[in-house]
Design an enzyme around this catalytic site. Structure first.
Site, short mmCIF file in Angstrom:
data_model
loop_
_atom_site.label_atom_id
_atom_site.label_comp_id
_atom_site.label_asym_id
_atom_site.label_seq_id
_atom_site.Cartn_x
_atom_site.Cartn_y
_atom_site.Cartn_z
N ASP A 263 6.04 0.87 6.64
CA ASP A 263 4.73 0.20 6.44
C ASP A 263 4.20 1.47 5.51
O ASP A 263 3.50 2.44 5.97
CB ASP A 263 3.92 0.38 8.02
CG ASP A 263 2.54 -0.11 7.80
OD1 ASP A 263 2.11 -0.60 6.93
OD2 ASP A 263 1.83 0.19 8.91
N ASP B 104 -0.41 4.43 0.93
CA ASP B 104 -0.50 5.39 2.11
C ASP B 104 0.41 5.13 3.48
O ASP B 104 0.59 3.87 3.69
CB ASP B 104 -2.11 5.54 2.37
CG ASP B 104 -2.74 4.43 3.19
OD1 ASP B 104 -2.19 3.12 2.52
OD2 ASP B 104 -3.34 4.32 4.06
N HIS C 90 0.61 -1.17 0.04
CA HIS C 90 0.02 0.12 -0.09
C HIS C 90 0.94 1.35 -0.04
O HIS C 90 1.97 1.48 0.61
CB HIS C 90 -0.95 0.00 1.14
CG HIS C 90 -0.47 0.19 2.65
ND1 HIS C 90 -0.10 1.22 3.22
CD2 HIS C 90 -0.05 -1.15 3.50
CE1 HIS C 90 0.18 0.74 4.36
NE2 HIS C 90 0.25 -0.50 4.68
N GLU D 85 -4.90 1.91 2.71
CA GLU D 85 -4.90 0.79 3.43
C GLU D 85 -5.16 1.05 4.91
O GLU D 85 -5.86 0.28 5.59
CB GLU D 85 -3.70 -0.12 3.18
CG GLU D 85 -3.67 -1.41 3.71
CD GLU D 85 -3.34 -1.67 5.19
OE1 GLU D 85 -3.60 -2.71 5.97
OE2 GLU D 85 -2.70 -0.52 5.80
N HIS E 235 3.62 3.18 12.65
CA HIS E 235 2.58 4.09 12.76
C HIS E 235 3.20 5.16 14.02
O HIS E 235 2.25 5.69 14.63
CB HIS E 235 1.29 3.55 13.48
CG HIS E 235 0.62 2.93 12.43
ND1 HIS E 235 -0.67 2.20 12.73
CD2 HIS E 235 0.98 2.33 11.33
CE1 HIS E 235 -0.96 1.60 11.53
NE2 HIS E 235 -0.01 1.74 10.73
ZN LIG Z 1 0.39 -1.52 6.23
#
Ligand SMILES: [Zn+2]
Length: 410
Positions: free
Chosen positions: A141, A80, A78, A175, A380
Protein backbone atom coordinates in the site's frame (compact mmCIF):
# COMPACT_ATOMS: atom_id res chain seq x y z
CA UNK A 1 7.34 -11.79 -13.23
CA UNK A 2 10.86 -11.46 -11.80
CA UNK A 3 11.08 -7.99 -13.30
CA UNK A 4 7.88 -6.94 -11.53
CA UNK A 5 9.15 -8.36 -8.22
CA UNK A 6 12.49 -6.56 -8.60
CA UNK A 7 10.73 -3.31 -9.35
CA UNK A 8 8.44 -3.69 -6.34
CA UNK A 9 11.38 -4.48 -4.05
CA UNK A 10 13.24 -1.42 -5.30
CA UNK A 11 10.30 0.78 -4.24
CA UNK A 12 9.49 -0.78 -0.87
CA UNK A 13 13.09 -0.59 0.33
CA UNK A 14 12.91 3.21 0.12
CA UNK A 15 11.30 4.58 3.30
CA UNK A 16 8.47 7.02 2.42
CA UNK A 17 6.42 7.16 5.62
CA UNK A 18 4.27 10.29 5.84
CA UNK A 19 3.64 12.35 8.99
CA UNK A 20 0.16 13.51 10.05
CA UNK A 21 1.59 16.11 12.46
CA UNK A 22 3.72 17.99 9.96
CA UNK A 23 1.80 20.69 8.07
CA UNK A 24 4.60 20.92 5.45
CA UNK A 25 3.96 19.60 1.94
CA UNK A 26 4.96 16.86 1.44
CA UNK A 27 4.81 15.97 5.12
CA UNK A 28 8.18 14.19 5.05
CA UNK A 29 11.32 14.97 3.05
CA UNK A 30 12.03 11.28 2.48
CA UNK A 31 9.12 10.97 0.06
CA UNK A 32 11.33 12.85 -2.41
CA UNK A 33 13.82 9.94 -2.31
CA UNK A 34 11.43 7.59 -4.08
CA UNK A 35 9.96 10.40 -6.18
CA UNK A 36 13.35 11.12 -7.76
CA UNK A 37 13.90 7.42 -8.48
CA UNK A 38 10.49 7.24 -10.16
CA UNK A 39 11.11 10.30 -12.31
CA UNK A 40 14.33 8.72 -13.58
CA UNK A 41 12.66 5.40 -14.22
CA UNK A 42 9.69 6.89 -16.09
CA UNK A 43 12.08 8.72 -18.42
CA UNK A 44 14.12 5.56 -18.86
CA UNK A 45 11.16 3.43 -19.96
CA UNK A 46 10.19 6.10 -22.50
CA UNK A 47 7.36 8.06 -20.89
CA UNK A 48 6.84 11.60 -22.19
CA UNK A 49 6.34 14.94 -20.35
CA UNK A 50 7.68 13.54 -17.09
CA UNK A 51 7.24 16.30 -14.50
CA UNK A 52 7.59 16.65 -10.75
CA UNK A 53 6.20 19.76 -9.08
CA UNK A 54 7.15 21.58 -5.86
CA UNK A 55 4.63 19.51 -3.91
CA UNK A 56 6.11 16.16 -5.02
CA UNK A 57 3.41 15.20 -7.54
CA UNK A 58 4.82 13.23 -10.46
CA UNK A 59 2.97 13.25 -13.75
CA UNK A 60 3.81 11.62 -17.08
CA UNK A 61 2.23 10.86 -20.43
CA UNK A 62 2.02 7.86 -22.69
CA UNK A 63 0.96 9.36 -26.04
CA UNK A 64 -1.85 7.84 -28.07
CA UNK A 65 -0.83 5.41 -30.81
CA UNK A 66 -4.03 5.67 -32.86
CA UNK A 67 -5.27 8.27 -35.34
CA UNK A 68 -8.82 8.55 -33.97
CA UNK A 69 -9.98 10.37 -30.88
CA UNK A 70 -9.89 8.40 -27.62
CA UNK A 71 -10.67 9.89 -24.21
CA UNK A 72 -7.56 10.58 -22.14
CA UNK A 73 -7.56 8.35 -19.07
CA UNK A 74 -5.36 8.35 -15.98
CA UNK A 75 -3.89 5.97 -13.40
CA UNK A 76 -2.91 7.14 -9.93
CA UNK A 77 -1.00 5.64 -6.99
CA UNK A 78 0.57 7.09 -3.86
CA UNK A 79 4.21 7.31 -2.88
CA UNK A 80 3.89 7.45 0.91
CA UNK A 81 3.30 4.68 3.43
CA UNK A 82 1.19 4.78 6.57
CA UNK A 83 2.29 6.67 9.70
CA UNK A 84 0.72 3.80 11.71
CA UNK A 85 3.74 1.54 11.39
CA UNK A 86 7.41 1.93 10.56
CA UNK A 87 8.59 1.66 6.95
CA UNK A 88 12.28 2.00 7.79
CA UNK A 89 14.54 -0.81 6.64
CA UNK A 90 11.90 -3.03 5.00
CA UNK A 91 13.33 -6.52 4.44
CA UNK A 92 10.93 -8.45 2.22
CA UNK A 93 10.66 -12.23 2.50
CA UNK A 94 9.65 -14.39 -0.44
CA UNK A 95 7.52 -17.50 -0.16
CA UNK A 96 7.28 -19.16 -3.58
CA UNK A 97 4.64 -21.82 -4.11
CA UNK A 98 2.89 -20.97 -0.82
CA UNK A 99 1.67 -24.18 0.85
CA UNK A 100 -1.27 -22.72 2.83
CA UNK A 101 0.44 -23.13 6.19
CA UNK A 102 1.67 -20.69 8.85
CA UNK A 103 4.44 -18.35 7.73
CA UNK A 104 7.00 -17.52 10.40
CA UNK A 105 7.84 -13.89 9.74
CA UNK A 106 10.25 -13.55 12.62
CA UNK A 107 11.59 -16.49 14.58
CA UNK A 108 13.21 -14.48 17.37
CA UNK A 109 10.10 -12.47 18.11
CA UNK A 110 7.73 -15.34 17.29
CA UNK A 111 5.73 -13.35 14.75
CA UNK A 112 3.61 -15.64 12.61
CA UNK A 113 1.36 -14.87 9.64
CA UNK A 114 -1.29 -17.55 9.95
CA UNK A 115 -4.23 -18.48 7.71
CA UNK A 116 -6.12 -19.47 10.87
CA UNK A 117 -6.31 -15.75 11.62
CA UNK A 118 -5.93 -14.23 8.12
CA UNK A 119 -7.96 -16.71 6.10
CA UNK A 120 -7.58 -14.78 2.82
CA UNK A 121 -4.05 -16.23 2.68
CA UNK A 122 -5.67 -19.45 1.45
CA UNK A 123 -6.77 -17.69 -1.73
CA UNK A 124 -3.14 -17.64 -2.77
CA UNK A 125 -1.99 -21.25 -2.34
CA UNK A 126 0.67 -22.08 -4.90
CA UNK A 127 1.53 -18.41 -5.50
CA UNK A 128 4.58 -16.34 -4.55
CA UNK A 129 3.80 -14.38 -1.40
CA UNK A 130 5.89 -11.36 -0.49
CA UNK A 131 5.81 -10.61 3.26
CA UNK A 132 7.69 -8.51 5.80
CA UNK A 133 10.20 -9.87 8.30
CA UNK A 134 7.75 -8.93 11.05
CA UNK A 135 9.47 -5.70 12.09
CA UNK A 136 8.06 -3.19 9.56
CA UNK A 137 5.11 -2.76 7.24
CA UNK A 138 5.62 -3.95 3.66
CA UNK A 139 4.45 -0.92 1.70
CA UNK A 140 2.41 -2.83 -0.88
CA UNK A 141 0.00 0.00 0.00
CA UNK A 142 0.65 1.59 -2.38
CA UNK A 143 3.97 0.62 -3.96
CA UNK A 144 2.20 -2.34 -5.52
CA UNK A 145 0.05 0.30 -7.28
CA UNK A 146 3.12 2.21 -8.48
CA UNK A 147 4.74 -1.03 -9.68
CA UNK A 148 1.60 -1.94 -11.63
CA UNK A 149 1.30 1.45 -13.33
CA UNK A 150 5.00 1.64 -14.31
CA UNK A 151 5.00 -1.98 -15.51
CA UNK A 152 1.81 -1.49 -17.54
CA UNK A 153 3.21 1.64 -19.21
CA UNK A 154 6.42 -0.19 -20.04
CA UNK A 155 4.42 -3.09 -21.46
CA UNK A 156 2.37 -0.77 -23.67
CA UNK A 157 5.51 0.99 -24.88
CA UNK A 158 7.04 -2.37 -25.81
CA UNK A 159 3.85 -3.64 -27.47
CA UNK A 160 2.77 -0.94 -29.93
CA UNK A 161 0.38 -3.43 -31.52
CA UNK A 162 -1.92 -2.79 -28.53
CA UNK A 163 -3.90 0.28 -29.52
CA UNK A 164 -4.62 2.92 -26.90
CA UNK A 165 -5.39 6.61 -26.47
CA UNK A 166 -3.40 9.13 -24.46
CA UNK A 167 -2.69 7.92 -20.93
CA UNK A 168 -1.70 10.12 -18.02
CA UNK A 169 -0.23 8.78 -14.82
CA UNK A 170 0.32 10.48 -11.46
CA UNK A 171 2.07 9.51 -8.24
CA UNK A 172 1.00 11.57 -5.25
CA UNK A 173 2.55 12.16 -1.83
CA UNK A 174 0.73 12.12 1.53
CA UNK A 175 -2.29 9.98 0.73
CA UNK A 176 -2.07 8.25 4.09
CA UNK A 177 -2.45 11.54 5.93
CA UNK A 178 -5.52 12.45 3.88
CA UNK A 179 -3.81 15.06 1.71
CA UNK A 180 -3.02 13.15 -1.47
CA UNK A 181 -5.66 15.01 -3.44
CA UNK A 182 -5.08 18.43 -1.87
CA UNK A 183 -2.45 19.77 -4.25
CA UNK A 184 -3.44 17.57 -7.19
CA UNK A 185 -3.62 19.74 -10.30
CA UNK A 186 -6.61 18.19 -12.08
CA UNK A 187 -6.39 20.62 -14.98
CA UNK A 188 -2.71 19.91 -15.62
CA UNK A 189 -3.42 16.18 -15.41
CA UNK A 190 -5.96 16.65 -18.18
CA UNK A 191 -7.64 13.25 -18.07
CA UNK A 192 -11.36 12.70 -18.55
CA UNK A 193 -11.35 10.11 -15.80
CA UNK A 194 -8.82 8.08 -13.83
CA UNK A 195 -8.41 5.07 -11.58
CA UNK A 196 -6.53 4.89 -8.29
CA UNK A 197 -4.64 1.59 -8.02
CA UNK A 198 -4.98 1.39 -4.26
CA UNK A 199 -7.44 -1.37 -3.33
CA UNK A 200 -6.69 -4.71 -1.73
CA UNK A 201 -7.83 -8.15 -2.93
CA UNK A 202 -7.79 -9.16 -6.60
CA UNK A 203 -11.08 -8.09 -8.19
CA UNK A 204 -11.85 -5.14 -5.92
CA UNK A 205 -13.49 -2.27 -7.75
CA UNK A 206 -14.89 0.59 -5.72
CA UNK A 207 -16.83 3.69 -6.62
CA UNK A 208 -18.78 4.33 -3.44
CA UNK A 209 -17.48 5.66 -0.16
CA UNK A 210 -18.92 7.30 2.93
CA UNK A 211 -20.33 10.79 3.23
CA UNK A 212 -18.38 12.06 6.20
CA UNK A 213 -18.66 14.74 8.85
CA UNK A 214 -16.79 15.54 12.04
CA UNK A 215 -18.83 16.77 15.01
CA UNK A 216 -17.94 18.36 18.31
CA UNK A 217 -20.27 18.61 21.30
CA UNK A 218 -19.49 21.11 24.03
CA UNK A 219 -21.44 20.88 27.29
CA UNK A 220 -21.15 23.76 29.73
CA UNK A 221 -21.72 23.08 33.43
CA UNK A 222 -21.45 24.97 36.70
CA UNK A 223 -19.03 24.10 39.51
CA UNK A 224 -20.18 24.59 43.09
CA UNK A 225 -18.82 23.09 46.34
CA UNK A 226 -20.36 19.59 46.43
CA UNK A 227 -21.53 20.14 50.01
CA UNK A 228 -23.64 23.14 49.05
CA UNK A 229 -24.52 22.04 45.51
CA UNK A 230 -28.19 21.18 45.81
CA UNK A 231 -30.12 22.95 43.09
CA UNK A 232 -27.00 24.79 41.95
CA UNK A 233 -24.33 22.50 40.48
CA UNK A 234 -24.57 21.54 36.84
CA UNK A 235 -22.30 18.59 36.05
CA UNK A 236 -21.44 18.80 32.35
CA UNK A 237 -20.15 15.22 32.33
CA UNK A 238 -23.52 13.82 33.36
CA UNK A 239 -25.27 15.84 30.63
CA UNK A 240 -22.70 14.60 28.11
CA UNK A 241 -23.53 11.10 29.27
CA UNK A 242 -27.20 11.74 28.47
CA UNK A 243 -26.20 13.02 25.04
CA UNK A 244 -24.22 9.84 24.32
CA UNK A 245 -27.10 7.65 25.53
CA UNK A 246 -29.65 9.48 23.35
CA UNK A 247 -27.92 8.44 20.10
CA UNK A 248 -28.90 5.05 18.59
CA UNK A 249 -26.94 2.42 20.53
CA UNK A 250 -26.34 0.02 17.67
CA UNK A 251 -25.26 2.57 15.10
CA UNK A 252 -21.59 2.46 15.98
CA UNK A 253 -18.62 1.10 13.99
CA UNK A 254 -18.39 -2.21 15.83
CA UNK A 255 -22.07 -2.98 15.20
CA UNK A 256 -22.32 -1.99 11.52
CA UNK A 257 -21.16 -3.17 8.09
CA UNK A 258 -21.93 -2.82 4.38
CA UNK A 259 -24.09 0.23 3.80
CA UNK A 260 -24.92 0.80 7.47
CA UNK A 261 -23.85 4.21 8.73
CA UNK A 262 -22.80 5.18 12.24
CA UNK A 263 -21.98 7.75 14.90
CA UNK A 264 -18.52 7.17 16.31
CA UNK A 265 -17.44 8.77 19.57
CA UNK A 266 -13.66 8.93 19.27
CA UNK A 267 -12.69 11.38 21.97
CA UNK A 268 -13.96 12.89 25.20
CA UNK A 269 -12.60 15.21 27.81
CA UNK A 270 -14.51 16.28 30.85
CA UNK A 271 -14.72 18.05 34.16
CA UNK A 272 -17.73 19.47 35.99
CA UNK A 273 -17.58 22.84 34.25
CA UNK A 274 -17.01 21.67 30.72
CA UNK A 275 -17.11 18.45 28.71
CA UNK A 276 -16.33 18.00 25.03
CA UNK A 277 -17.19 14.99 22.87
CA UNK A 278 -15.60 14.34 19.48
CA UNK A 279 -17.61 12.36 16.96
CA UNK A 280 -17.42 11.31 13.35
CA UNK A 281 -20.66 10.74 11.43
CA UNK A 282 -20.73 8.42 8.41
CA UNK A 283 -23.29 7.23 5.88
CA UNK A 284 -23.18 6.22 2.20
CA UNK A 285 -26.66 7.56 1.55
CA UNK A 286 -26.83 11.36 1.36
CA UNK A 287 -30.37 11.57 2.77
CA UNK A 288 -29.53 9.30 5.69
CA UNK A 289 -26.33 11.29 6.21
CA UNK A 290 -28.29 14.55 6.41
CA UNK A 291 -30.73 12.76 8.73
CA UNK A 292 -27.88 11.74 11.02
CA UNK A 293 -26.59 15.28 11.23
CA UNK A 294 -30.12 16.54 11.96
CA UNK A 295 -30.60 13.91 14.67
CA UNK A 296 -27.30 14.93 16.23
CA UNK A 297 -28.55 18.52 16.46
CA UNK A 298 -31.98 17.42 17.71
CA UNK A 299 -30.48 15.47 20.61
CA UNK A 300 -28.73 18.67 21.68
CA UNK A 301 -31.87 20.79 21.19
CA UNK A 302 -34.00 18.35 23.21
CA UNK A 303 -31.47 18.33 26.05
CA UNK A 304 -31.33 22.13 26.08
CA UNK A 305 -35.10 22.30 26.21
CA UNK A 306 -35.29 19.83 29.07
CA UNK A 307 -32.57 21.71 30.98
CA UNK A 308 -34.23 25.05 30.27
CA UNK A 309 -30.92 26.53 29.19
CA UNK A 310 -28.63 26.32 26.18
CA UNK A 311 -25.88 24.28 27.83
CA UNK A 312 -25.20 21.90 24.93
CA UNK A 313 -23.58 23.25 21.77
CA UNK A 314 -23.03 21.23 18.61
CA UNK A 315 -20.68 21.97 15.74
CA UNK A 316 -20.85 19.72 12.67
CA UNK A 317 -18.41 20.01 9.74
CA UNK A 318 -18.63 18.07 6.48
CA UNK A 319 -15.37 16.27 5.61
CA UNK A 320 -15.90 14.45 2.29
CA UNK A 321 -18.71 12.99 0.20
CA UNK A 322 -19.63 9.74 -1.52
CA UNK A 323 -18.02 9.73 -4.98
CA UNK A 324 -20.94 7.68 -6.31
CA UNK A 325 -22.78 10.90 -7.12
CA UNK A 326 -19.89 11.95 -9.40
CA UNK A 327 -19.45 8.48 -10.93
CA UNK A 328 -23.09 7.70 -11.72
CA UNK A 329 -23.30 10.08 -14.70
CA UNK A 330 -20.19 8.37 -16.17
CA UNK A 331 -20.84 4.74 -15.24
CA UNK A 332 -19.07 3.54 -18.40
CA UNK A 333 -15.78 4.15 -16.59
CA UNK A 334 -16.75 1.47 -14.07
CA UNK A 335 -18.03 -0.79 -16.88
CA UNK A 336 -14.67 -0.58 -18.63
CA UNK A 337 -12.81 -1.66 -15.49
CA UNK A 338 -15.29 -4.48 -14.94
CA UNK A 339 -14.96 -5.61 -18.54
CA UNK A 340 -11.15 -5.55 -18.25
CA UNK A 341 -11.30 -7.85 -15.23
CA UNK A 342 -13.78 -10.23 -16.86
CA UNK A 343 -11.54 -10.55 -19.93
CA UNK A 344 -8.78 -11.64 -17.55
CA UNK A 345 -11.05 -14.12 -15.74
CA UNK A 346 -11.03 -11.97 -12.61
CA UNK A 347 -14.33 -11.87 -10.74
CA UNK A 348 -15.06 -8.20 -10.00
CA UNK A 349 -15.74 -7.57 -6.31
CA UNK A 350 -17.74 -4.35 -6.19
CA UNK A 351 -18.35 -3.01 -2.73
CA UNK A 352 -18.80 0.27 -0.93
CA UNK A 353 -15.73 1.59 0.88
CA UNK A 354 -16.33 2.20 4.59
CA UNK A 355 -14.06 5.22 4.56
CA UNK A 356 -12.82 7.74 2.03
CA UNK A 357 -10.24 7.64 -0.75
CA UNK A 358 -8.26 10.25 -2.60
CA UNK A 359 -10.45 9.25 -5.52
CA UNK A 360 -13.50 10.65 -3.76
CA UNK A 361 -11.86 14.04 -3.35
CA UNK A 362 -10.60 13.94 -6.94
CA UNK A 363 -14.07 13.02 -8.17
CA UNK A 364 -15.42 16.18 -6.55
CA UNK A 365 -12.57 18.17 -8.10
CA UNK A 366 -13.84 17.09 -11.51
CA UNK A 367 -11.80 13.93 -12.10
CA UNK A 368 -14.10 10.91 -11.66
CA UNK A 369 -11.88 8.30 -10.06
CA UNK A 370 -12.92 4.77 -9.01
CA UNK A 371 -10.49 2.57 -7.10
CA UNK A 372 -9.05 -0.73 -8.36
CA UNK A 373 -7.26 -3.49 -6.43
CA UNK A 374 -3.51 -3.25 -6.05
CA UNK A 375 -3.25 -6.76 -4.56
CA UNK A 376 -1.96 -6.32 -0.99
CA UNK A 377 -3.59 -7.42 2.27
CA UNK A 378 -3.37 -6.38 5.95
CA UNK A 379 -2.28 -2.82 5.17
CA UNK A 380 -0.55 -0.56 7.69
CA UNK A 381 1.15 -3.20 9.77
CA UNK A 382 3.66 -6.01 10.09
CA UNK A 383 1.27 -8.64 8.67
CA UNK A 384 1.00 -6.86 5.33
CA UNK A 385 1.62 -9.14 2.35
CA UNK A 386 1.09 -9.25 -1.40
CA UNK A 387 1.11 -12.14 -3.86
CA UNK A 388 3.39 -11.36 -6.82
CA UNK A 389 0.69 -12.84 -9.08
CA UNK A 390 -1.77 -10.17 -7.89
CA UNK A 391 0.64 -7.38 -8.89
CA UNK A 392 0.92 -9.05 -12.28
CA UNK A 393 -2.88 -9.27 -12.63
CA UNK A 394 -3.41 -5.61 -11.71
CA UNK A 395 -0.78 -4.69 -14.32
CA UNK A 396 -2.77 -6.63 -16.90
CA UNK A 397 -5.99 -4.89 -15.83
CA UNK A 398 -4.40 -1.50 -16.58
CA UNK A 399 -3.30 -2.68 -20.03
CA UNK A 400 -6.79 -4.03 -20.74
CA UNK A 401 -8.49 -0.82 -19.61
CA UNK A 402 -6.30 1.16 -22.03
CA UNK A 403 -7.17 -1.26 -24.83
CA UNK A 404 -10.92 -1.37 -24.17
CA UNK A 405 -11.14 2.43 -23.89
CA UNK A 406 -9.65 2.73 -27.37
CA UNK A 407 -11.86 -0.03 -28.81
CA UNK A 408 -14.98 1.66 -27.47
CA UNK A 409 -13.96 5.01 -28.98
CA UNK A 410 -13.44 3.59 -32.46
ZN1 LIG B 1 -3.18 3.23 -0.08
Amino acid sequence: MQKIIDRFVKYITVDTQSDPDNPAFPSTEKQWDLAHILVGELKEIGMQDVTIDDNCYIMATLPSNVDFKVPTIGFIAHIDTSPDYTGTNVKPQFHPNYDGKDIVLNKEENIVLSPSYFDDLLLYKGQTLITTDGTTLLGADDKAGITEIVSAMEYLINHPEIKHGKIRICFTPDEEVGKGAHMFDVEKFGAEWAYTMDGSQVGELEYENFNAAGAKVTVNGKIVHPGYAKGKMINSMLIANEFIAALPKNEIPQETEGYEGFFHLHGMEGEVEKTTLEYIIRDHDMELFEGRKALFQKVADDLNEKLGSKLVEVEVKDQYFNMRKQIEPVMHIVDIAEEAMKQLNIKPIIKAIRGGTDGSQLSYKGLPCPNIFAGGHNFHGRYEYVPAESIQLATEVIVKIAKITAERAQ
